[in-house]
Design an enzyme around this catalytic site. Sequence first.
Site, PDB file in Angstrom:
ATOM      1  N   HIS A   1      -7.205  43.438  51.751  1.00  0.00           N
ATOM      2  CA  HIS A   1      -7.718  42.372  50.892  1.00  0.00           C
ATOM      3  C   HIS A   1      -7.659  40.994  51.556  1.00  0.00           C
ATOM      4  O   HIS A   1      -7.769  39.979  50.872  1.00  0.00           O
ATOM      5  CB  HIS A   1      -6.961  42.323  49.551  1.00  0.00           C
ATOM      6  CG  HIS A   1      -7.053  43.592  48.760  1.00  0.00           C
ATOM      7  ND1 HIS A   1      -8.207  43.972  48.088  1.00  0.00           N
ATOM      8  CD2 HIS A   1      -6.145  44.570  48.545  1.00  0.00           C
ATOM      9  CE1 HIS A   1      -7.987  45.134  47.487  1.00  0.00           C
ATOM     10  NE2 HIS A   1      -6.758  45.509  47.748  1.00  0.00           N
TER      11      HIS A   1
ATOM     12  N   ARG B   1      -8.023  23.902  48.308  1.00  0.00           N
ATOM     13  CA  ARG B   1      -7.552  23.447  49.619  1.00  0.00           C
ATOM     14  C   ARG B   1      -8.635  23.710  50.653  1.00  0.00           C
ATOM     15  O   ARG B   1      -9.692  24.272  50.339  1.00  0.00           O
ATOM     16  CB  ARG B   1      -6.288  24.206  50.014  1.00  0.00           C
ATOM     17  CG  ARG B   1      -6.500  25.727  49.948  1.00  0.00           C
ATOM     18  CD  ARG B   1      -5.350  26.510  50.511  1.00  0.00           C
ATOM     19  NE  ARG B   1      -5.417  27.932  50.181  1.00  0.00           N
ATOM     20  CZ  ARG B   1      -6.179  28.821  50.794  1.00  0.00           C
ATOM     21  NH1 ARG B   1      -6.991  28.444  51.768  1.00  0.00           N
ATOM     22  NH2 ARG B   1      -6.167  30.096  50.431  1.00  0.00           N
TER      23      ARG B   1
ATOM     24  N   LYS C   1      -5.540  32.328  37.326  1.00  0.00           N
ATOM     25  CA  LYS C   1      -6.866  32.922  37.158  1.00  0.00           C
ATOM     26  C   LYS C   1      -7.309  32.899  35.699  1.00  0.00           C
ATOM     27  O   LYS C   1      -8.498  32.747  35.400  1.00  0.00           O
ATOM     28  CB  LYS C   1      -6.878  34.336  37.727  1.00  0.00           C
ATOM     29  CG  LYS C   1      -6.763  34.387  39.251  1.00  0.00           C
ATOM     30  CD  LYS C   1      -6.805  35.808  39.759  1.00  0.00           C
ATOM     31  CE  LYS C   1      -6.822  35.852  41.291  1.00  0.00           C
ATOM     32  NZ  LYS C   1      -5.615  35.279  41.896  1.00  0.00           N
TER      33      LYS C   1
ATOM     34  N   GLU D   1     -10.044  43.368  34.532  1.00  0.00           N
ATOM     35  CA  GLU D   1     -11.446  43.106  34.849  1.00  0.00           C
ATOM     36  C   GLU D   1     -12.147  44.422  35.154  1.00  0.00           C
ATOM     37  O   GLU D   1     -11.518  45.382  35.628  1.00  0.00           O
ATOM     38  CB  GLU D   1     -11.582  42.202  36.080  1.00  0.00           C
ATOM     39  CG  GLU D   1     -11.338  40.744  35.830  1.00  0.00           C
ATOM     40  CD  GLU D   1     -11.592  39.910  37.072  1.00  0.00           C
ATOM     41  OE1 GLU D   1     -11.611  38.677  36.932  1.00  0.00           O
ATOM     42  OE2 GLU D   1     -11.744  40.461  38.176  1.00  0.00           O
TER      43      GLU D   1
END
Length: 500
Positions: A237, A294, A118, A202
């Site tokens: 999630h 993908r 990330k 974040e």
Amino acid sequence: MAKINKLLIANRGEIALRIIRSAREMGISTVAVYSEADRNALHVRAADEAVCIGPAASSASYLKGEVIIEEAKKLGVEAIHPGYGFLSENADFARQVTESGLIFVGPSPEAIEVMGSKLAAKAAVSKYDIPLVPGTDKAIEDPAEAKKIAAETGYPILIKASAGGGGKGMRIVQAEEELEEQMQRAVSEAVSAFGDGAVFIEKFITSPRHIEIQVLGDTQGNIVHLFERECSIQRRHQKVIEEAPSYILTPEVRQAMGEAAVGVAKACNYYGAGTVEFIVDDELNFYFLEMNTRLQVEHPVTELITGVDLVKEQLMIAMGNPLSFKQEDLSINGHSLEVRVYAEDPTNNFLPDIGKLQTYQRPQGPGVRVDDGFEQGMDIPIHYDPMIAKLIVHGKDRREAIDRMIRAIEEYRITGIETTLSFCKFVLKHDAFVSGKFNTKFVDQHFKPEYLDEPPSEDVLELAAALAARAWRKKNEMAGGKAPDQATTGRASAWKLRGR
């Protein structure tokens, strides 16, 4: 340009079957791989050839990249399609495939590596003026530094594993006194799950939507987007219901998100099928989250609104062909929904439920598609993801798609295990979903297990009455008494009520 005559699918279940079907339509023969637990699986029967690659555990079979490549070379295979999960985002595997002289049906190892981190992904896309969630652009190790950055960003914050996914290595921090402990937990979980303890910070978007954009790129540098998928209905999630297009996006925001997704793909010289994920707040501000390098589980909803077979496009790109269409050739046709049918008990915190599919009857009819890898009588193995099937519908608009999905769920007959079908039906009928006023917190805000305890239907009541009358009759006959009539039971039998 290379030619693929024979394709090995390095996966199992419904996605292996999905790839086999498109390959067959293209005249490509297929090789399935399977573990000892999957010896009788549908994808094994469907392929032209099949080879066992190890014991049931995925670590001893589907994750054995060197074994898969060795078998591919023995069988004269030209290409390997990884599907999703397992080795699909493993840059080392992609590199080993290409170095062995085979075609990897997917992006370059370099693109997988960049987008697999990330932090590296953030650095790559920063050159393309793509909105990023406020926070750090590098790993944080010092809790004191983390507290300083969090104070500048503003609480609540999210501590995330750089190599993470599926909610692992992720912690929400509401106040400074929680930060150090939650940071230690995130690092520990990240090391355990990914072997990489790097975490970053974040700003936490409190009411986020999870909206993703499908992209396709060829090896000539052409990249297009195929619009968005709304993926905000989640548990732990992880997605449960997806739809395309999103109900909330304006044409202007849709175009901006599509252009941003294309920019993300350009940032890593992407080719093949990929998905760029965004967080969207309640004012339709969107922020880059990550790129999945993908095919996605939810790709069928995009196929149904665009008419594009994404697997065929993957194979054509892998053979070196340019995209057969341009951005302006694509348009949205109707509305599509997908529900993931998991072998989980929604009344017990969505815990996995294994057993035998005593009854398994798929829904049918206009606009209904089922992608699965099971049939009646098969066991649900404990070794793999608990998803049984994907139920997908297409309608002329969102209202028709919702009604069609509810009908299809009611037609789906599964006994022997618990599934998420009842939860999905609950969501589809909920005012928050129908109105489009929902976010990733739907389960926390609107769902309790007891909401699934519906009163029995009239048919069930009639059947119960008939069975009770039969039991009473047999008991009386054995005792030399009379059988009950309608007056004594207070109810006609189900057969009489239907005039039979």
